[in-house]
Design an enzyme around this catalytic site. Structure first.
Site, PDB file in Angstrom:
ATOM      1  N   HIS A 157      41.326  47.868  24.307  1.00  0.00           N
ATOM      2  CA  HIS A 157      41.672  46.455  24.477  1.00  0.00           C
ATOM      3  C   HIS A 157      40.511  45.540  24.079  1.00  0.00           C
ATOM      4  O   HIS A 157      40.711  44.488  23.480  1.00  0.00           O
ATOM      5  CB  HIS A 157      42.058  46.207  25.944  1.00  0.00           C
TER       6      HIS A 157
ATOM      7  N   SER B 217      45.805  39.425  23.908  1.00  0.00           N
ATOM      8  CA  SER B 217      46.249  39.842  25.234  1.00  0.00           C
ATOM      9  C   SER B 217      47.077  38.757  25.914  1.00  0.00           C
ATOM     10  O   SER B 217      48.155  38.437  25.426  1.00  0.00           O
ATOM     11  CB  SER B 217      45.041  40.290  26.063  1.00  0.00           C
TER      12      SER B 217
ATOM     13  N   ASP C 222      47.019  42.802  20.553  1.00  0.00           N
ATOM     14  CA  ASP C 222      47.133  43.573  21.794  1.00  0.00           C
ATOM     15  C   ASP C 222      47.768  42.731  22.897  1.00  0.00           C
ATOM     16  O   ASP C 222      47.232  42.566  23.979  1.00  0.00           O
ATOM     17  CB  ASP C 222      45.761  44.077  22.245  1.00  0.00           C
TER      18      ASP C 222
HETATM   19  C1  LIG Z   1      38.623  44.268  37.335  1.00  0.00           C
HETATM   20  C2  LIG Z   1      39.125  43.068  36.652  1.00  0.00           C
HETATM   21  N1  LIG Z   1      40.538  43.129  36.293  1.00  0.00           N
HETATM   22  C3  LIG Z   1      40.941  41.688  36.241  1.00  0.00           C
HETATM   23  C4  LIG Z   1      42.413  41.519  36.302  1.00  0.00           C
HETATM   24  C5  LIG Z   1      40.794  43.807  34.966  1.00  0.00           C
HETATM   25  C6  LIG Z   1      39.741  43.340  33.915  1.00  0.00           C
HETATM   26  N2  LIG Z   1      40.166  43.643  32.539  1.00  0.00           N
HETATM   27  C7  LIG Z   1      39.479  44.726  31.850  1.00  0.00           C
HETATM   28  C8  LIG Z   1      38.116  44.251  31.433  1.00  0.00           C
HETATM   29  C9  LIG Z   1      37.709  42.932  30.773  1.00  0.00           C
HETATM   30  C10 LIG Z   1      36.497  43.785  30.915  1.00  0.00           C
HETATM   31  C11 LIG Z   1      35.044  43.538  30.573  1.00  0.00           C
HETATM   32  C12 LIG Z   1      34.668  42.351  29.986  1.00  0.00           C
HETATM   33  C13 LIG Z   1      33.322  42.128  29.702  1.00  0.00           C
HETATM   34  C14 LIG Z   1      32.392  43.121  30.049  1.00  0.00           C
HETATM   35  C15 LIG Z   1      30.954  42.879  29.746  1.00  0.00           C
HETATM   36  F1  LIG Z   1      30.190  43.637  30.502  1.00  0.00           F
HETATM   37  F2  LIG Z   1      30.711  43.169  28.465  1.00  0.00           F
HETATM   38  F3  LIG Z   1      30.654  41.600  29.986  1.00  0.00           F
HETATM   39  C16 LIG Z   1      32.774  44.316  30.643  1.00  0.00           C
HETATM   40  C17 LIG Z   1      34.129  44.555  30.923  1.00  0.00           C
HETATM   41  C18 LIG Z   1      36.958  44.040  32.351  1.00  0.00           C
HETATM   42  C19 LIG Z   1      37.259  44.984  30.425  1.00  0.00           C
HETATM   43  C20 LIG Z   1      41.157  42.904  31.940  1.00  0.00           C
HETATM   44  O1  LIG Z   1      41.622  41.941  32.492  1.00  0.00           O
HETATM   45  C21 LIG Z   1      41.675  43.280  30.532  1.00  0.00           C
HETATM   46  N3  LIG Z   1      42.452  42.119  30.050  1.00  0.00           N
HETATM   47  C22 LIG Z   1      41.884  41.132  29.314  1.00  0.00           C
HETATM   48  S1  LIG Z   1      40.220  41.236  28.938  1.00  0.00           S
HETATM   49  C23 LIG Z   1      39.849  39.717  28.067  1.00  0.00           C
HETATM   50  C24 LIG Z   1      38.400  39.453  28.149  1.00  0.00           C
HETATM   51  C25 LIG Z   1      37.835  39.056  29.360  1.00  0.00           C
HETATM   52  C26 LIG Z   1      36.472  38.876  29.465  1.00  0.00           C
HETATM   53  C27 LIG Z   1      35.686  39.104  28.352  1.00  0.00           C
HETATM   54  F4  LIG Z   1      34.369  38.908  28.458  1.00  0.00           F
HETATM   55  C28 LIG Z   1      36.228  39.466  27.134  1.00  0.00           C
HETATM   56  C29 LIG Z   1      37.580  39.656  27.044  1.00  0.00           C
HETATM   57  N4  LIG Z   1      42.550  40.071  28.873  1.00  0.00           N
HETATM   58  C30 LIG Z   1      43.875  39.909  29.178  1.00  0.00           C
HETATM   59  O2  LIG Z   1      44.493  38.915  28.764  1.00  0.00           O
HETATM   60  C31 LIG Z   1      44.490  40.920  29.976  1.00  0.00           C
HETATM   61  C32 LIG Z   1      43.773  41.995  30.411  1.00  0.00           C
HETATM   62  C33 LIG Z   1      44.573  42.846  31.209  1.00  0.00           C
HETATM   63  C34 LIG Z   1      45.832  42.279  31.256  1.00  0.00           C
HETATM   64  C35 LIG Z   1      45.871  41.026  30.482  1.00  0.00           C
END
Ligand SMILES: CCN(CC)CCN(C[C@]12C[C@](c3ccc(C(F)(F)F)cc3)(C1)C2)C(=O)Cn1c(SCc2ccc(F)cc2)nc(=O)c2c1C=CC2
Length: 401
Positions: free
Chosen positions: A323, A245, A268
Site C-alpha cells: 500500500h 487509497s 490502491d
Molecule cells: C495503526 C494505524 N491504522 C490507522 C487506521 C492503520 C495505518 N495504516 C497503515 C500505515 C500508514 C503507515 C505508515 C506511514 C508512515 C510511516 C513512517 F514511519 F514512514 F512515517 C510508517 C507507517 C501506517 C502504514 C493505514 O491507514 C493504511 N492506509 C492509508 S496510509 C496513507 C498514508 C498515511 C500516512 C503516510 F505518512 C503516508 C501514507 N491510507 C488510506 O487511505 C487507508 C489506509 C488503510 C485504509 C485506508
C-alpha cells in the site's frame, strides 16, 4: 536529491521534459477554504531552492497520533529519519507557459497530507500537467492547518498594535487526525468524509478556474509565487482526478459529483467509504492501479461493480508492491526498515512508481485527448509488462461480484 548523509535515499526526480515548480495556496483562510500544494512546469532556475518534504513539525505530531505512537518520541525519530529530505521541485519557481496545461486534482490517503505524494505529482507536472494536491480538512489528514480572525482581546494585547497586513489579524489553528472512537462504526464517518473530500476537490478545481480566468487571488499563505502568471494557462476541458487509497474513493465520489472531471485514476483505492448507489451514476472512465498486498476480495468486488461495457474501466496490479508503494515514504528508508514497516514491497520502489506513473500518463492521454507521446505506454494499461498483472491477483468469488 535527498540529504547529504544518506546519499542513496531520496524522492526520485521527475522524468519529464519540464523542470517542476511547487507552491502552496489557501483561500479562503478558514477550514472551509481550499488548501492545496500546486506542482507545475517551471522555468529553468538556479535561484529557487527545494522545499522541505514535511513543511512543519506539527505534521510529524499528527503522524504520531495517526500511528498511535508517542508524540515526543516519534517527533525525534521522524525528524531524524525524514527531517532533511527535499522534494523534487523548486519552491515558487516562475511558471513556464507553453500552451494550455491539462489539470489534475490529487487526493491523499487516510493519515496523509498534501506533500506526501510528490513523486507522483512532480512527475505529472514535469510532463506538462498543473497538479493541485489537496489537503483535506475532514480530519482524515494526519494534520492540517487553517486560520481564524484574532478575537478583540487577542487584538488588544497583540504586539503589533496597528496591525498592518490582513495576515497579522489571523491566527494559525491546527486540525489533527480523528481516530475512530472505540465502538464507533466506520462507514458513517468515512462516508461523510468522502463526500467532504470530493467537495474539497471540486472547490480546488473552482479556485483553479478562477485563477485561470485572471481573478486576483488573496492567498492566505505568504508565498513568492506570482499567481497572475497562471492566467489562461489551464486547459479546463482536460481535467482528471487522481488519488491514493481513501483518495481513490474520493476520486470516484468526485467523478460522480462533477462531470468536469473527464476521468479518474484510483491508486490502491479503499472502497469502504462509498455508497453502493453511486456506482451506476459514475459515467467517466476509471483506472484502478492496485498494489499486490493491500487488496482483498470484498474491496475488489466493489471495484468490479463499476465494470461497464460502454465506459472504459481498467485495472492492473503492480507485482511486489504494498500500500505504501505509492506515497513518498517508500523512497525514504533503507530496505530492512522499509520492509519491516511495510513501506516497501519486493519490487524496487522507483520501478514501481515509474510503472504506475507511465500507465497513468497513458490513460490520461487516452481519456483527455492529449497530443503527447504517452500512448507509447498503452500496453501498461492492459497489464502488459513483466511486473504487472492485468486485473487483480486477488481471487474474487463469482458470488461476490
Ligand atoms: C495503526 C494505524 N491504522 C490507522 C487506521 C492503520 C495505518 N495504516 C497503515 C500505515 C500508514 C503507515 C505508515 C506511514 C508512515 C510511516 C513512517 F514511519 F514512514 F512515517 C510508517 C507507517 C501506517 C502504514 C493505514 O491507514 C493504511 N492506509 C492509508 S496510509 C496513507 C498514508 C498515511 C500516512 C503516510 F505518512 C503516508 C501514507 N491510507 C488510506 O487511505 C487507508 C489506509 C488503510 C485504509 C485506508
Amino acid at each position: 536529491m535527498g540529504n547529504a548523509c544518506s546519499n542513496h535515499l531520496g524522492i526520485p526526480p521527475a522524468k519529464g521534459p519540464n523542470p517542476v515548480g511547487c507552491t502552496d495556496f489557501m483561500m479562503d483562510h478558514t477550514a472551509k477554504g481550499s488548501f492545496f500544494r500546486l506542482y507545475y512546469p517551471c522555468q529553468e532556475t538556479d535561484k529557487a531552492e527545494k522545499p522541505d518534504w514535511v513543511p512543519c513539525r506539527e505534521y510529524f505530531n499528527g503522524l504520531a497520533d495517526f500511528m498511535k505512537i508517542n508524540r515526543a518520541l516519534s517527533e525525534r525519530i521522524f525528524n531524524y529519519l525524514f527531517g532533511s529530505f527535499k522534494i523534487p521541485a523548486y519552491l515558487d519557481a516562475p511558471f513556464k507557459s507553453n500552451g494550455k496545461c491539462p489539470v489534475v486534482i490529487f487526493s491523499h490517503g487516510l493519515g496523509a497530507f498534501r506533500t506526501l505524494y510528490s513523486a507522483i505529482c512532480a512527475e505529472l507536472a514535469s510532463q506538462g500537467f498543473i497538479v493541485a494536491s489537496v489537503e483535506h480538512r475532514d480530519q482524515s489528514a494526519s494534520a492540517t492547518y487553517y486560520f481564524r480572525e484574532r478575537t478583540e482581546s487577542e487584538k488588544a494585547n497583540s504586539v503589533a498594535k496597528s496591525s498592518s497586513s490582513a495576515q497579522d489579524n489571523l491566527v494559525k489553528e491546527w486540525m489533527y487526525y480523528r481516530a475512530l472512537q472505540h465502538g464507533e462504526s466506520e462507514f458513517p464517518l468515512r462516508n461523510k468524509q468522502v463526500k467532504q473530500r470530493a467537495d474539497e476537490c471540486i472547490l480546488a478545481l473552482d479556485k483553479l478556474t478562477e485563477i485561470n480566468s485572471g481573478i486576483a487571488v488573496q492567498n492566505a499563505l505568504q508565498t513568492q509565487f506570482d499567481w497572475s502568471s497562471l492566467e489562461n494557462s489551464m486547459d479546463l476541458c482536460r481535467i482528471a482526478a487522481v488519488g491514493h487509497s481513501f483518495g481513490g474513493a474520493t476520486v470516484i465520489e468526485a467523478l460522480c459529483k462533477e462531470v468536469k472531471f473527464k476521468c479518474g485514476i484510483a491508486l490502491d483505492a479503499w472502497m469502504i467509504p462509498l455508497d453502493d448507489e453511486i456506482f451506476p451514476r459514475v459515467k467517466q472512465p476509471i483506472f484502478f492501479i492496485n498494489s499486490e498486498k493491500f487488496q482483498w476480495a470484498g474491496n475488489i468486488s466493489r471495484m468490479r461493480k463499476l465494470d461497464s461495457a460502454i465506459i472504459q474501466r481498467k485495472m492492473i496490479t503492480i507485482r511486489g508492491t504494498v500500500h505504501q508503494s505509492f506515497p513518498d515514504f517508500t523512497f525514504l528508508t533503507g530496505n530492512w526498515i522499509g520492509k519491516l514497516m511495510k513501506l516497501k514491497g519486493e519490487i524496487d520502489p522507483e520501478l514501481a512508481i515509474d510503472l504506475s506513473n507511465k500507465a497513468t500518463l497513458a490513460f490520461l492521454q487516452r481519456h483527455l485527448g492529449l497530443e503527447k507521446n504517452f500512448n507509447q505506454w498503452d500496453p501498461l494499461i492492459d497489464g502488459q509488462d513483466v511486473n504487472l498483472i492485468q486485473g487483480t491477483n486477488v481471487t474474487v468469488l463469482q458470488s461476490a461480484i
